[in-house]
Design a protein around this motif. Structure first.
Motif, PDB file in Angstrom:
ATOM      1  N   GLN A 187       0.776  -1.236   0.000  1.00 10.04           N
ATOM      2  CA  GLN A 187       0.000   0.000   0.000  1.00 10.04           C
ATOM      3  C   GLN A 187       0.810   1.290   0.000  1.00 10.04           C
ATOM      4  OE1 GLN A 187      -2.558  -2.220   3.307  1.00 10.04           O
ATOM      5  NE2 GLN A 187      -3.328  -0.147   3.026  1.00 10.04           N
ATOM      6  N   LEU A 188       2.114   1.227   0.312  1.00  9.04           N
ATOM      7  CA  LEU A 188       2.925   2.437   0.464  1.00  9.04           C
ATOM      8  C   LEU A 188       3.705   2.758  -0.809  1.00  9.04           C
ATOM      9  CD1 LEU A 188       4.073   4.643   2.440  1.00  9.04           C
ATOM     10  CD2 LEU A 188       5.957   3.055   2.858  1.00  9.04           C
ATOM     11  N   ARG A 189       3.668   4.057  -1.202  1.00  9.49           N
ATOM     12  CA  ARG A 189       4.501   4.561  -2.292  1.00  9.49           C
ATOM     13  C   ARG A 189       5.397   5.660  -1.726  1.00  9.49           C
ATOM     14  NH1 ARG A 189       2.002   4.076  -7.322  1.00  9.49           N
ATOM     15  NH2 ARG A 189       4.023   4.690  -8.201  1.00  9.49           N
ATOM     16  N   TYR A 190       6.643   5.661  -2.160  1.00 10.62           N
ATOM     17  CA  TYR A 190       7.599   6.680  -1.727  1.00 10.62           C
ATOM     18  C   TYR A 190       7.962   7.542  -2.924  1.00 10.62           C
ATOM     19  CZ  TYR A 190      12.169   8.564  -0.220  1.00 10.62           C
ATOM     20  OH  TYR A 190      13.233   9.387   0.078  1.00 10.62           O
ATOM     21  N   TYR A 191       7.826   8.872  -2.783  1.00 11.14           N
ATOM     22  CA  TYR A 191       8.031   9.774  -3.915  1.00 11.14           C
ATOM     23  C   TYR A 191       8.949  10.926  -3.508  1.00 11.14           C
ATOM     24  CZ  TYR A 191       6.893  12.622  -8.015  1.00 11.14           C
ATOM     25  OH  TYR A 191       6.965  13.367  -9.179  1.00 11.14           O
ATOM     26  N   PRO A 192      10.277  10.745  -3.679  1.00 16.39           N
ATOM     27  CA  PRO A 192      11.225  11.807  -3.335  1.00 16.39           C
ATOM     28  C   PRO A 192      11.442  12.759  -4.512  1.00 16.39           C
ATOM     29  CG  PRO A 192      12.432   9.841  -3.951  1.00 16.39           C
ATOM     30  CD  PRO A 192      10.960   9.504  -4.077  1.00 16.39           C
ATOM     31  N   THR A 193      11.684  14.039  -4.228  1.00 18.33           N
ATOM     32  CA  THR A 193      12.085  15.006  -5.254  1.00 18.33           C
ATOM     33  C   THR A 193      13.248  15.832  -4.727  1.00 18.33           C
ATOM     34  OG1 THR A 193      10.734  16.962  -4.708  1.00 18.33           O
ATOM     35  CG2 THR A 193       9.632  15.165  -5.865  1.00 18.33           C
ATOM     36  N   ARG A 208       5.586  19.929  -9.116  1.00 19.44           N
ATOM     37  CA  ARG A 208       5.267  18.667  -9.773  1.00 19.44           C
ATOM     38  C   ARG A 208       3.779  18.325  -9.621  1.00 19.44           C
ATOM     39  NH1 ARG A 208       9.686  16.477 -11.851  1.00 19.44           N
ATOM     40  NH2 ARG A 208       8.637  14.503 -12.303  1.00 19.44           N
ATOM     41  N   ILE A 209       3.174  18.791  -8.547  1.00 20.23           N
ATOM     42  CA  ILE A 209       1.722  18.624  -8.409  1.00 20.23           C
ATOM     43  C   ILE A 209       0.999  19.528  -9.401  1.00 20.23           C
ATOM     44  CG2 ILE A 209      -0.240  19.097  -6.885  1.00 20.23           C
ATOM     45  CD1 ILE A 209       1.495  18.164  -4.542  1.00 20.23           C
ATOM     46  N   THR A 210       1.439  20.799  -9.468  1.00 24.01           N
ATOM     47  CA  THR A 210       0.789  21.773 -10.345  1.00 24.01           C
ATOM     48  C   THR A 210       0.894  21.365 -11.814  1.00 24.01           C
ATOM     49  OG1 THR A 210       1.285  23.550  -8.775  1.00 24.01           O
ATOM     50  CG2 THR A 210       0.714  24.195 -11.015  1.00 24.01           C
ATOM     51  N   SER A 211       2.064  20.861 -12.209  1.00 24.24           N
ATOM     52  CA  SER A 211       2.276  20.465 -13.605  1.00 24.24           C
ATOM     53  C   SER A 211       1.616  19.138 -13.946  1.00 24.24           C
ATOM     54  CB  SER A 211       3.772  20.370 -13.903  1.00 24.24           C
ATOM     55  OG  SER A 211       4.356  19.271 -13.210  1.00 24.24           O
ATOM     56  N   GLY A 212       1.267  18.370 -12.919  1.00 23.68           N
ATOM     57  CA  GLY A 212       0.706  17.040 -13.140  1.00 23.68           C
ATOM     58  C   GLY A 212       1.749  15.945 -13.175  1.00 23.68           C
TER      59      GLY A 212
END
Length: 271
Positions: A187-193, A208-212
């Motif tokens: 169930q867990l996703r890891y999303y580093p930037t 990255r949220i705004t751009s999609g």
């Protein structure tokens, strides 16, 4: 005449626990983690913060700062994740602690980055910058998190790749956790930037949220929905304010302990 027996007034109870440091890990020259023993009577909800500090120098008042507990509420030790500020009143000294030293901890945990402050949903976003990752280390290891949400996404934005403390833990180590390892694997996703070095997912999480791009990278439907998404925010003031505005635009409502909602942020850390 008889001499009156004078009794001393009872000593005032200290508002702090004096706790032994169990271990210290230095991630970079700006980041470190440490753990202290957990008092038997200390209870907290995953995601809450507590005051941590050291006695004042030369007999002065203790120097204290708010720190999210990075341990889940069932852990036998209390873990914390900290920056190092060379001239900081607290961290200039705290970064020098070693196992066996003593630190002060307040007795009353509090905060809004808790599951109780959110209404039900399908997907939980834990969005943090820098040491704002700390409460997600707690929430992501809480069995209630996986019971309440079918998907959990931990987003961590930092300046440099070396600042991605706990990256290996979220990519691999958490899967071996004896309590929630299987749930995290499913169930867990890891999303580093990373904002200031080349990286597979560069830039601020808000951009990255705004751009999609964030949704495309995660292969999920773009945007947030009030009937599905729940969000927790912790980290830089700029990120929190910008992301909260984005969530408001999607129709999500801020929640609190008194009135649960669709997203929460820790106002104790926001000016």
């Amino acid at each position: 005449m008889t001499d009156a027996v004078l009794s001393s007034p009872p000593a005032k109870a200290s508002p702090f626990h004096e706790l032994k440091v169990l271990w210290v890990k230095h991630w970079t020259d700006q980041l470190f983690s440490f753990a202290v023993e957990r008092p038997e009577d200390f209870r907290f909800r995953s995601g809450e913060f507590v005051m941590i500090g050291l006695p004042g120098e030369d007999g002065g008042k203790p120097v204290l700062r708010a720190y999210s507990v990075a341990s889940p509420n069932w852990a036998e030790e209390l873990e914390f994740f900290s920056i190092k500020v060379p001239d900081g009143p607290l961290t200039s000294r705290l970064q020098k602690i070693v196992a066996g030293d003593t630190v002060l901890m307040g007795k009353k945990p509090t905060g809004t980055l808790v599951l109780d402050a959110l209404t039900g949903g399908e997907r939980l976003w834990l969005i943090g910058t820098g040491t704002g990752l700390a409460p997600w280390l707690s929430v992501a290891r809480d069995p209630d998190t996986y019971a309440r949400f079918s998907q959990v996404i931990v987003c961590h934005t930092v300046r440099g790749v070396a600042d991605l403390a706990y990256r290996d833990f979220f990519e691999h180590g958490i899967h071996d956790d004896p309590l929630i390892g299987d749930e995290a694997k499913a169930q867990l996703r890891y999303y580093p930037t990373v904002t200031r070095e080349d990286f597979v997912t560069p830039g601020r999480i808000t951009d990255r949220i705004t751009s999609g791009a964030a949704f495309a990278d995660l292969d999920i439907e773009p945007g947030f929905r009030a009937d599905r998404d729940r969000v927790m925010l912790c980290g830089s003031m700029a990120m929190i304010k910008q992301t909260a505005e984005l969530l408001d635009g999607f129709g999500l409502k801020e929640g609190s302990n008194a009135e649960p909602g669709d997203y929460v942020l820790e106002r104790a850390f926001v000016g």
